[in-house]
Design a protein around this motif. Structure first.
Motif, short mmCIF file in Angstrom:
data_model
loop_
_atom_site.label_atom_id
_atom_site.label_comp_id
_atom_site.label_asym_id
_atom_site.label_seq_id
_atom_site.Cartn_x
_atom_site.Cartn_y
_atom_site.Cartn_z
N VAL A 95 12.42 11.71 20.34
CA VAL A 95 12.91 10.68 19.44
C VAL A 95 12.95 9.36 20.20
O VAL A 95 13.36 9.31 21.35
N GLY A 96 12.48 8.29 19.57
CA GLY A 96 12.43 6.98 20.21
C GLY A 96 11.05 6.61 20.69
O GLY A 96 10.79 5.45 20.98
N ASP A 97 10.15 7.58 20.81
CA ASP A 97 8.80 7.31 21.27
C ASP A 97 8.01 6.60 20.18
O ASP A 97 8.22 6.82 18.99
N THR A 98 7.08 5.76 20.61
CA THR A 98 6.12 5.16 19.68
C THR A 98 4.86 6.01 19.75
O THR A 98 4.30 6.20 20.83
N VAL A 99 4.45 6.53 18.61
CA VAL A 99 3.31 7.44 18.57
C VAL A 99 2.24 6.92 17.61
O VAL A 99 2.53 6.16 16.69
N ARG A 100 1.01 7.37 17.86
CA ARG A 100 -0.10 7.09 16.94
C ARG A 100 -0.58 8.45 16.44
O ARG A 100 -1.12 9.24 17.21
N VAL A 101 -0.37 8.69 15.15
CA VAL A 101 -0.74 9.97 14.54
C VAL A 101 -2.03 9.77 13.78
O VAL A 101 -2.13 8.90 12.92
N GLY A 102 -3.04 10.58 14.10
CA GLY A 102 -4.30 10.54 13.37
C GLY A 102 -4.22 11.49 12.19
O GLY A 102 -4.11 12.70 12.36
N VAL A 103 -4.25 10.94 10.97
CA VAL A 103 -4.10 11.73 9.75
C VAL A 103 -5.47 11.84 9.07
O VAL A 103 -6.14 10.83 8.88
N ARG A 104 -5.85 13.07 8.73
CA ARG A 104 -7.11 13.26 8.02
C ARG A 104 -6.92 12.89 6.57
O ARG A 104 -6.07 13.42 5.88
N ILE A 105 -7.76 11.96 6.09
CA ILE A 105 -7.70 11.49 4.70
C ILE A 105 -9.02 11.89 4.04
O ILE A 105 -10.09 11.69 4.61
N ARG A 106 -8.91 12.43 2.85
CA ARG A 106 -10.11 12.83 2.11
C ARG A 106 -10.33 11.86 0.96
O ARG A 106 -9.46 11.69 0.10
N GLU A 107 -11.49 11.23 0.96
CA GLU A 107 -11.87 10.30 -0.11
C GLU A 107 -13.16 10.81 -0.73
O GLU A 107 -14.23 10.67 -0.13
N GLY A 108 -13.04 11.35 -1.92
CA GLY A 108 -14.22 11.95 -2.55
C GLY A 108 -14.63 13.19 -1.77
O GLY A 108 -13.85 14.11 -1.59
N ASN A 109 -15.87 13.20 -1.28
CA ASN A 109 -16.32 14.33 -0.47
C ASN A 109 -16.37 13.98 1.01
O ASN A 109 -16.78 14.79 1.83
#
Length: 120
Positions: free
Chosen positions: A24-38
């Motif tokens: 808790v307190g850390d700054t993180v960069r989360v890579g989220v998979r996003i699906r757009e169409g196919n």
């Protein structure tokens, strides 16, 4: 084998092993998979971890960021296949387990001190 052992064995297969140690307190960069169409792409979401819940496969982190002057919080299920990567940008020095007090703060008051004794 009873039902609880079956559930535990199925959950153990789904657990990710390459996750960094997030606090808790850390700054993180989360890579989220996003699906757009196919098509599928990875969208980064960077912010401060304000809460964690530990529960094996149900382990979650709540990440808060300010977007166009509005606070946005997202809860990420760490072992989800939607999470492509988690990178720690900087370590934060805090004295609370949950940083919900940051919700009422604005601007520079939301800053968290940096911690140097833990590696990134």
């Amino acid at each position: 084998m009873n039902a609880q052992e079956v559930i535990r064995s199925i959950e153990a297969e789904q657990l990710k092993s390459d996750l960094p140690t997030v606090h808790v307190g850390d700054t993180v960069r989360v890579g989220v998979r996003i699906r757009e169409g196919n098509k599928e792409r990875v969208q980064p979401y960077e912010g401060t971890v304000i809460a964690m819940r530990n529960g094996g496969i149900n382990k979650t982190i709540t990440v808060r960021r300010i977007f166009q002057g509005v606070g946005v919080e997202r809860v990420f299920l760490l072992h989800s296949p939607r999470i492509a990567s988690i990178k720690i940008v900087r370590r934060g020095k805090v004295r609370r387990a949950k940083l919900f007090y940051l919700r009422e703060r604005v601007g520079k008051a939301t800053r968290v001190k940096q911690r140097f004794d833990r590696g990134i």
